[in-house]
Design a protein around this motif. Structure first.
Motif, short mmCIF file in Angstrom:
data_model
loop_
_atom_site.label_atom_id
_atom_site.label_comp_id
_atom_site.label_asym_id
_atom_site.label_seq_id
_atom_site.Cartn_x
_atom_site.Cartn_y
_atom_site.Cartn_z
N TYR A 1 0.83 -1.21 0.00
CA TYR A 1 0.00 0.00 0.00
C TYR A 1 0.86 1.25 0.00
O TYR A 1 0.64 2.19 -0.79
N LEU A 2 1.87 1.28 0.89
CA LEU A 2 2.71 2.48 0.98
C LEU A 2 3.51 2.68 -0.31
O LEU A 2 3.66 3.82 -0.79
N LEU A 3 4.02 1.59 -0.88
CA LEU A 3 4.77 1.71 -2.13
C LEU A 3 3.88 2.20 -3.26
O LEU A 3 4.26 3.07 -4.04
N MET A 4 2.68 1.62 -3.35
CA MET A 4 1.76 2.04 -4.40
C MET A 4 1.32 3.49 -4.21
O MET A 4 1.19 4.25 -5.17
N GLN A 5 1.11 3.88 -2.95
CA GLN A 5 0.74 5.26 -2.68
C GLN A 5 1.87 6.20 -3.09
O GLN A 5 1.64 7.27 -3.68
N LEU A 6 3.12 5.80 -2.80
CA LEU A 6 4.27 6.61 -3.18
C LEU A 6 4.37 6.71 -4.70
O LEU A 6 4.61 7.79 -5.26
#
Length: 771
Positions: A212-217
């Motif tokens: 999630y954090l990688l995709m959000q970034l």
């Protein structure tokens, strides 16, 4: 007591979060950063670097990127500070023009003039009273001189706190990345209980949060770069600053993009004497938002559901109140953490219910509740959504019958007369709407070949309506007869001349006496008609051949799909339950060509295939696992977990050949997807399969063995002697094993396992969470 204990615990947790924010904020930021850097460190370690060197490289890369970006932003800020005074004249001119356009009589002009007049009169009265008052004496306070050291400290104090926090975060990140294994072990010790469940929870939580954090970034960066380039082309100063601000602010859902758009729009307003720059900037932001929300995010996240908009707003409010602005930035990642924890730790499942956008109630329960609430329109909308995803028969089988089954259970214990009337009227309206929206195309004047007769209740008739519509969609003319007192006059009035199959519908838990009586009377008057009993309220395990013979029926069914299958076979006078293997000629040619190049007589290959079958049987804890290959019009058993009875080939390969009227692998040819049959006795086709009877099979699951181009070579089958059903995760694992079998057979990379279909959301708006 449990509610009181929960409130006390919640109060203690909130107080700890508030008073411990000095320690918890750096720790939370560090954990989130470590989730992002964890996959990179793991990749470096897998490629031969030590963990210390991998962590050092990852941290160095992050610091280099942040340092370079910070330098560019600082340059942009300095340039903007020098240019801002030059924009004052443009701002004054635009405001003056706007003021001139706003001049003239308006709606509130009279009221404003009245307020001004009253204010002037009050000021005059107050002024007259103050003329005789003694004027106040002016007092001036001279501060003590401040030393240069104190002045320096006053300037540095606001900077020291963020620098210290950043340093603490940096240290925490390094320690977490270095000791990931030790931290995982300690969390497992704290969770205790079942180590399998705890391991799955930690693994899934870490994987989902990291993704999630990688995709959000990635989403934010893919938004920020085009925005910065677009602002540069338009001519808005500080384009790098505004692109960076947009990337950071988009971590705050819904509000963040709006706040990040205010600054470039305001600067465009100040720079350009006209309105072209403002309009182009607004158009750029609008296009980027549409592309990001409708293309980039679905592409990266998929269509999975996640956080509901209410939970996001509530979480943003809560974390902002507890931790201030940094809490607002962290609110979404922290809420995702809570959602994932709630998904995989049963004791905290309430978090998923409160925060998630996935449905809190099953579809059949939602339809049932809408009928109780006298809201059939909403129930019809839910039904149409299900039918659009699946089919009418699937809806009747999975949702419609469950609604009637629940109504039959609640009929005496919970439902009031008003509820019963609402359910009856609502179901009639629902079924009528579905029939109108999905009409059956039957030949004009076709005589009915099937009659569905309600046994006793209103819901028995509604079950008949569902089955009749499903059969009509299959091209079988069907009529419905209402329930009545079983007398000679009633039976004679059923008008079953020319009807080949009669289905008797019962939702009662003890229908045997009524079913036996009605079956006997129908057979006495129409002896050539086949009688099928739909005992919807009886457990499927109790519907065996002994009960069928005792009731005098030709078949007993427990679901709409089973009834459609059995009745279709009876109507068409099928020989047994043979399945014709329908193959695509091109795929069949590729399959035959591929299998010709496989030396199935090779002992080493046969041993490997048997090992795969043994592994599958052990992993899924079933009695038998078999690997089947489709060769021409026949199926061969090329690997098995145990010795199986059957006719063998005489070409030296010593392979079991399945009879052409009892195929198994052909079941997965149509859609090349895995299948599971929890109870073969309830399947109209497989219940007559001679091979399954010989192998003492009661449950079957199969996954296609596919080449890299998608052509199905055969199937990996699981066979058990007790009723059992595999869930979606187990079916995907079976597909993975089938892919390994395909690679061993062909020596090529197998076709990738398809991604699971996403669960639909009940919340209208939500933040997507990657699966």
């Amino acid at each position: 007591m449990r509610v009181a204990a929960g409130l006390v615990i919640a109060t203690i947790v909130v107080a700890a979060l508030y008073f411990g924010q000095v320690v918890l904020i750096p720790l939370a930021v560090a954990f989130l950063i470590s989730f992002v850097l964890g996959p990179l460190v793991h990749w470096l370690v897998r490629h031969g670097l030590s963990r210390i060197l991998s962590v050092a490289l990852a941290m160095g890369l992050v610091l280099a990127v942040l340092g370079g970006l910070g330098t560019l932003v600082a340059v942009q800020v300095q340039s903007l500070s020098a240019q801002l005074p030059t924009y004052q004249s443009t701002i004054r001119a635009k405001i003056k023009d706007l003021g001139a356009q706003m001049e003239g009589p308006g709606i509130l002009e009279g009221a404003l003039q009245t307020v001004d007049t009253v204010q002037k009169e009050v000021a005059e009265v107050v002024g007259e009273g103050e003329e005789n008052a003694v004027p106040p004496q002016r007092v001036r306070v001279i501060p003590e001189p401040v030393s240069p050291f104190k002045t320096a400290m006053l300037w540095l104090a606001p900077l020291l706190s963020p620098i210290a926090t950043a340093g603490i975060v940096l240290v925490f990140v390094v320690l977490i990345l270095l000791d990931q294994g030790d931290l995982r072990d300690r969390l497992l010790r704290i969770l205790g209980g079942n180590i399998y469940r705890s391991t799955d929870a930690l693994e899934e939580a870490s994987k989902r949060i990291s993704k999630y954090l990688l995709m959000q970034l990635v989403v934010n960066v893919t938004y920020a770069i085009p925005m910065a380039l677009g602002l540069w082309l338009i001519g808005v100063p500080g384009f790098i600053l505004w692109g960076t601000l947009a990337a950071v602010m988009r971590f705050i859902p819904y509000v963040g993009p709006i706040l990040s758009a205010v600054f470039p729009l305001s600067l465009a307003f100040a720079v350009d004497p006209g309105w072209d720059m403002v309009l182009m900037t607004a158009a750029l932001i609008l296009v980027l938002e549409l592309v990001s929300n409708n293309v980039i995010e679905p592409l990266l996240y998929g269509t999975s559901t996640g956080l509901s908009v209410l939970s996001l707003i509530a979480a943003a409010t809560f974390w902002t109140a507890i931790w201030g602005p940094i809490g607002l930035v962290l609110s979404t990642p922290l809420t995702v953490c809570l959602l994932v924890v709630g998904r995989y730790i049963p004791q905290l499942s309430i978090l998923e219910t409160l925060l998630g956008s996935s449905p809190a109630l099953s579809r059949e329960t939602r339809i049932y509740q809408r009928l109780i609430a006298n809201d059939p329109d909403d129930a019809i909308d839910i039904a149409e959504d299900v039918i659009e995803e699946e089919s009418v028969t699937e809806f009747y089988n999975d949702e419609g019958m469950e609604v009637l089954r629940q109504a039959s259970i609640d009929y005496i214990n919970n439902a009031r007369p008003e509820h019963r009337l609402r359910i009856a009227n609502g179901m009639d309206e629902l079924l009528e709407e579905i029939r109108d929206a999905h009409p059956a195309k039957l030949p004009e004047g076709a005589r009915p070949r099937v009659a569905c007769i309600a046994g006793k209740w209103e819901i028995d008739r509604q079950a008949c309506e569902m089955l009749a519509h499903s059969l009509q969609l299959e091209g079988v003319p069907t009529v419905v007869r209402v329930a009545g007192t079983v007398t000679s006059r009633y039976v004679a009035g059923l008008e079953l001349e020319g009807v080949q199959v009669v289905l008797l519908s019962f939702f009662s838990r003890e229908p045997d006496a009524a079913a036996r009586n009605l079956t006997r009377r129908i057979r006495a008057r129409w002896p050539r008609a086949k009688v099928v009993l739909g005992l919807w309220g009886v457990a499927p395990d109790a519907l065996d051949d002994r009960r069928r013979e005792a009731l005098g029926a030709d078949a007993i069914v427990a679901s709409i799909k089973e009834a459609v299958g059995r009745i279709s076979l009876l109507v068409r006078d099928a020989e047994g339950a043979a399945v014709e293997v329908v193959q695509d000629p091109q795929a069949a040619a590729v399959r035959d060509e591929t299998l010709k190049g496989v030396r199935l007589e090779d002992p080493e290959l046969r041993e490997d295939l048997n090992d795969y079958a043994i592994r599958a049987a052990d992993v899924f804890d079933v009695r038998t696992a078999a690997i089947l290959a489709i060769e021409g019009a026949r199926e061969l058993v090329i690997g098995a977990s145990r010795d199986l009875p059957g006719v063998r080939t005489d070409d030296g390969r010593d392979l079991i050949v399945l009879p052409q009227d009892s195929p198994l692998a052909a079941q997965v040819l149509s859609d090349a997807r895995p299948m599971t049959v929890s109870d073969i006795e309830r399947d109209p086709v497989l219940s007559e399969n001679a091979v399954l009877h010989k192998w003492s099979a009661r449950a079957l699951a199969a996954a296609p063995v596919r080449k890299g181009d998608g052509v199905v070579l055969g199937a990996l089958c699981l066979i058990h002697d007790e009723a059992r059903e595999l869930d979606e995760e187990e079916l995907r694992l079976l597909e993975t094993l089938a892919a390994e079998v395909a690679e061993r057979l062909t020596g090529e990379e197998a076709a990738p396992v398809p991604e699971p279909e996403a669960t639909s959301a009940s919340a209208t708006v939500g933040q997507q969470v990657p699966e």
